[in-house]
Design an enzyme around this catalytic site. Structure first.
Site, PDB file in Angstrom:
ATOM      1  N   ASP A  16      67.675   8.994  -0.446  1.00 55.48           N
ATOM      2  CA  ASP A  16      67.904   7.009   0.371  1.00 55.48           C
ATOM      3  C   ASP A  16      66.823   6.483  -0.922  1.00 55.48           C
ATOM      4  OD1 ASP A  16      69.125   4.894   0.938  1.00 55.48           O
ATOM      5  OD2 ASP A  16      69.780   5.421   2.998  1.00 55.48           O
ATOM      6  N   HIS A 212      69.054   1.388   8.364  1.00 50.10           N
ATOM      7  CA  HIS A 212      68.155   0.799   8.026  1.00 50.10           C
ATOM      8  C   HIS A 212      67.398  -0.251   8.719  1.00 50.10           C
ATOM      9  CE1 HIS A 212      69.247   2.325   3.885  1.00 50.10           C
ATOM     10  NE2 HIS A 212      70.140   2.396   4.390  1.00 50.10           N
ATOM     11  N   CYS A 243      68.581   0.055  -0.383  1.00 47.88           N
ATOM     12  CA  CYS A 243      69.993   0.504  -1.737  1.00 47.88           C
ATOM     13  C   CYS A 243      70.032  -0.320  -2.663  1.00 47.88           C
ATOM     14  CB  CYS A 243      71.128   0.587  -0.931  1.00 47.88           C
ATOM     15  SG  CYS A 243      72.978   0.986  -1.872  1.00 47.88           S
TER      16      CYS A 243
HETATM   17  P1  HMG Z   1      82.692   3.615 -12.494  1.00 46.87           P
HETATM   18  O1  HMG Z   1      82.212   3.318 -13.574  1.00 46.87           O
HETATM   19  O2  HMG Z   1      84.051   3.264 -11.863  1.00 46.87           O
HETATM   20  O3  HMG Z   1      83.177   5.069 -12.777  1.00 46.87           O
HETATM   21  O4  HMG Z   1      81.694   4.458 -11.866  1.00 46.87           O
HETATM   22  P2  HMG Z   1      84.557   5.872 -13.987  1.00 46.87           P
HETATM   23  O5  HMG Z   1      84.943   7.350 -13.691  1.00 46.87           O
HETATM   24  O6  HMG Z   1      85.302   4.493 -15.144  1.00 46.87           O
HETATM   25  O7  HMG Z   1      83.194   6.252 -14.915  1.00 46.87           O
HETATM   26  C1  HMG Z   1      82.665   5.659 -15.548  1.00 46.87           C
HETATM   27  C2  HMG Z   1      81.323   6.749 -16.688  1.00 46.87           C
HETATM   28  O8  HMG Z   1      80.029   7.480 -15.427  1.00 46.87           O
HETATM   29  C3  HMG Z   1      82.015   7.851 -17.539  1.00 46.87           C
HETATM   30  O9  HMG Z   1      80.433   7.569 -18.380  1.00 46.87           O
HETATM   31  C4  HMG Z   1      82.007   8.881 -16.343  1.00 46.87           C
HETATM   32  O10 HMG Z   1      81.336  10.236 -17.147  1.00 46.87           O
HETATM   33  C5  HMG Z   1      80.874   8.927 -15.458  1.00 46.87           C
HETATM   34  P3  HMG Z   1      80.798   6.974 -19.774  1.00 46.87           P
HETATM   35  O11 HMG Z   1      82.444   8.281 -20.632  1.00 46.87           O
HETATM   36  O12 HMG Z   1      80.889   5.483 -19.739  1.00 46.87           O
HETATM   37  O13 HMG Z   1      79.860   7.448 -20.595  1.00 46.87           O
HETATM   38  N1  HMG Z   1      80.948   9.218 -14.840  1.00 46.87           N
HETATM   39  C6  HMG Z   1      79.289   9.975 -14.308  1.00 46.87           C
HETATM   40  N2  HMG Z   1      78.469  10.491 -14.137  1.00 46.87           N
HETATM   41  C7  HMG Z   1      77.999  10.772 -13.826  1.00 46.87           C
HETATM   42  N3  HMG Z   1      78.290  11.542 -12.582  1.00 46.87           N
HETATM   43  C8  HMG Z   1      79.409  11.128 -12.228  1.00 46.87           C
HETATM   44  C9  HMG Z   1      80.068  10.402 -12.598  1.00 46.87           C
HETATM   45  N4  HMG Z   1      81.060  10.029 -12.395  1.00 46.87           N
HETATM   46  C10 HMG Z   1      81.638   9.515 -13.317  1.00 46.87           C
HETATM   47  N5  HMG Z   1      79.400  11.245 -10.838  1.00 46.87           N
HETATM   48  C11 HMG Z   1      81.294   5.445  -9.530  1.00 46.87           C
HETATM   49  C12 HMG Z   1      82.083   5.051 -10.211  1.00 46.87           C
HETATM   50  C13 HMG Z   1      81.026   6.230  -8.670  1.00 46.87           C
HETATM   51  C14 HMG Z   1      80.724   6.818 -10.594  1.00 46.87           C
HETATM   52  C15 HMG Z   1      79.547   4.721 -10.302  1.00 46.87           C
HETATM   53  O14 HMG Z   1      79.540   3.636  -9.436  1.00 46.87           O
HETATM   54  C16 HMG Z   1      78.294   5.305  -8.965  1.00 46.87           C
HETATM   55  O15 HMG Z   1      77.665   6.142  -9.924  1.00 46.87           O
HETATM   56  N6  HMG Z   1      77.753   5.142  -7.885  1.00 46.87           N
HETATM   57  C17 HMG Z   1      77.136   5.198  -7.256  1.00 46.87           C
HETATM   58  C18 HMG Z   1      76.056   3.995  -6.294  1.00 46.87           C
HETATM   59  C19 HMG Z   1      75.483   4.968  -5.253  1.00 46.87           C
HETATM   60  O16 HMG Z   1      74.889   5.455  -5.985  1.00 46.87           O
HETATM   61  N7  HMG Z   1      74.989   3.817  -4.833  1.00 46.87           N
HETATM   62  C20 HMG Z   1      73.612   4.370  -3.713  1.00 46.87           C
HETATM   63  C21 HMG Z   1      74.018   5.652  -3.011  1.00 46.87           C
HETATM   64  S1  HMG Z   1      75.015   4.227  -1.670  1.00 46.87           S
HETATM   65  C22 HMG Z   1      73.621   4.250  -0.519  1.00 46.87           C
HETATM   66  O17 HMG Z   1      72.613   4.032  -0.575  1.00 46.87           O
HETATM   67  C23 HMG Z   1      74.010   4.157   0.869  1.00 46.87           C
HETATM   68  C24 HMG Z   1      74.109   4.894   2.113  1.00 46.87           C
HETATM   69  O18 HMG Z   1      72.645   5.608   1.742  1.00 46.87           O
HETATM   70  C25 HMG Z   1      74.908   4.968   3.497  1.00 46.87           C
HETATM   71  C26 HMG Z   1      74.028   3.235   3.859  1.00 46.87           C
HETATM   72  O19 HMG Z   1      73.148   2.790   3.818  1.00 46.87           O
HETATM   73  O20 HMG Z   1      74.933   2.991   3.460  1.00 46.87           O
HETATM   74  C27 HMG Z   1      74.705   6.184   1.500  1.00 46.87           C
HETATM   75 MG    MG Z   2      71.124   3.913   3.316  1.00 46.60          MG
END
Ligand code: HMG
Ligand code: MG
Length: 304
Positions: A16, A212, A243
Site C-alpha cells: 500500500d 489511512h 492509493c
Molecule cells: P481492466 O482493464 O478492466 O482489465 O482492469 P481487463 O480484464 O479488461 O484486462 C485489461 C488488460 O489488463 C489486459 O492486458 C489484461 O491482460 C491485463 P492487455 O490485453 O491490454 O495487454 N490484466 C492484468 N495484468 C496483470 N495482472 C492482472 C491483470 N488483470 C488484467 N491481474 C483490473 C481491471 C482489476 C486488472 C485493473 O483495474 C487493476 O489492475 N486495478 C488495480 C488497481 C490497484 O491496484 N489499486 C490499488 C490497490 S487497492 C488499495 O490500495 C486499497 C486498499 O489498500 C484498501 C483501502 O485503503 O481502501 C486495499
Molecule cells: Mg489502503
C-alpha cells in the site's frame, strides 16, 4: 469491553505504501524493506500486488520481489489479487507462492469503478472463482472493503453498504475482512459503526482496521476499534503511501505510531520499535524522503 491483550499488525508498507510512489523503486529496495520489517518482528507482511501494470506500474516487479524474499519461518507473506489472472500469476512459481491473498472490493460503487473497473456486484462475481481456487490451494483469503466510511467520489458511505459487501464476501468464502478508511475521513464513532457492520458477518478475530491518516484521525480510529475488541490492524512503516485511485489520500497510519500506542497501553505486538524505526528510515532514505511517523521523529531526535 476490555482492550485486547495482543494485537496483530499487518505491515502493508511494501504494497500500500510503495504502490503510490511516482518514482520507480528498485526491486532490491522493496526486498530490503521486507527483510528489515521481518527483522523488526513483523509477522504478517503485504508484499506486493498482482494487478495490471498499466494501472499500477510500481507493482510490475511482483514476481521478482516474491522470488527474491528470504522467507522467515513464522512470517506470513500476502499479496493483492484482483482477478483470476492475478491469482494465476501469484501461484505460477511454486517456490514463491504467497501464504495469503487479498481481494479488494469497495463499499462505494464509484470507487469500485475507478479502482478495479467494475461494479461492486461484478467485483464479487470476479472474486468468487479466485476465492474458490485459493481455498482449494490452502491459501487464506482476506478481503478489503475500501471506502467503508467515506468515498472520494461519493462522500459519506452508510454502514449498510459495509454490511452488504461483508455479507457478499462471507457468502463467497472470504475468510477475513479489512474495514478500510481509504481516504482517511473516518472519525471514531463512524468507524465503529462500519466495523460493527462487518462484525455481523465475520468473527472478531477476522475483522481488521485499515486506516489511512489523511485527517490525522487514524490513531483515534485504532483506539475506537480496540474498544470493540478488534485486534488486527494494517499499518505502514513510516506512514508510507496512499492509493493511486483516491487522490489526496495519504498513507496508512504509521506502524511506529501504532506500536507506540499499543505498547503504551500494555498491549503486546512482538515488534521491536527501534528496529522498526530503522526499517522506516532506510526505505525513506532510498526514496529521498524523511519519515512520516511522529513517533519515529521523536525517538530519532533522542538517539545519541
Ligand atoms: P481492466 O482493464 O478492466 O482489465 O482492469 P481487463 O480484464 O479488461 O484486462 C485489461 C488488460 O489488463 C489486459 O492486458 C489484461 O491482460 C491485463 P492487455 O490485453 O491490454 O495487454 N490484466 C492484468 N495484468 C496483470 N495482472 C492482472 C491483470 N488483470 C488484467 N491481474 C483490473 C481491471 C482489476 C486488472 C485493473 O483495474 C487493476 O489492475 N486495478 C488495480 C488497481 C490497484 O491496484 N489499486 C490499488 C490497490 S487497492 C488499495 O490500495 C486499497 C486498499 O489498500 C484498501 C483501502 O485503503 O481502501 C486495499
Ligand atoms: Mg489502503
Amino acid at each position: 469491553m476490555a482492550l485486547p491483550t495482543h494485537v496483530k499488525i499487518v505491515e502493508v508498507g511494501p504494497r500500500d505504501g510503495l504502490q503510490n510512489e511516482k518514482q520507480p523503486v528498485p526491486t532490491e529496495a522493496k526486498v530490503a524493506l521486507v527483510h528489515a520489517l521481518q527483522d523488526a518482528g513483523l509477522r504478517e507482511i503485504e508484499v506486493t500486488s498482482y494487478v495490471s501494470p498499466k494501472w499500477v506500474p510500481q507493482m510490475a516487479d511482483n514476481a521478482q520481489v516474491m522470488a527474491a524474499l528470504q522467507r522467515r519461518t513464522g512470517v506470513r507473506y500476502a499479496v493483492l489479487v484482483p482477478n483470476l489472472k492475478g491469482w494465476e500469476a501469484a501461484m505460477a512459481d511454486p517456490a514463491h507462492r504467497p501464504d495469503e491473498i487479498v481481494v479488494f472490493g469497495a463499499a462505494s460503487e464509484a470507487f469500485s469503478q475507478k479502482n478495479i473497473n467494475c461494479s461492486v456486484a461484478e467485483s464479487i462475481e470476479r472474486f468468487a472463482p479466485v476465492v474458490q481456487a485459493a481455498r482449494a490451494a490452502g491459501v487464506k483469503v482476506r478481503g478489503a472493503i475500501s471506502c467503508a466510511v467515506g468515498c472520494p467520489y461519493e462522500g459519506d458511505i452508510a454502514p449498510e453498504r459495509v454490511d452488504l459487501v461483508a455479507r457478499l464476501k462471507a457468502q463467497i468464502g472470504v475468510q477475513h475482512v479489512g474495514v478500510a478508511d481509504t481516504n482517511g475521513v473516518g472519525t471514531p464513532h463512524r468507524v465503529q459503526r462500519a466495523l460493527e457492520a462487518a462484525l455481523r458477518h465475520f468473527p472478531l478475530a477476522e475483522v481488521s482496521g485499515h486506516f489511512h491518516d489523511t485527517y490525522g484521525m487514524a490513531l483515534a480510529n485504532v483506539y475506537a476499534s480496540l474498544e470493540l475488541g478488534v485486534s488486527t490492524f494494517d499499518t505502514s512503516v513510516s506512514g508510507l503511501g496512499g492509493c493511486p485511485y483516491a487522490r489526496g489520500a495519504t498513507g496508512n497510519v504509521a506502524t511506529e505510531d501504532v506500536v507506540y500506542l499499543l505498547h503504551g497501553l500494555g498491549i503486546d505486538t512482538g515488534i521491536d520499535l527501534d528496529r522498526l524505526i530503522d526499517a522506516g528510515v532506510a526505505i525513506r532514505a532510498a526514496l529521498g524522503q524523511t519519515t512520516g511517523s511522529r513517533v519515529a521523529r521523536a525517538l530519532l531526535a533522542r538517539r545519541p
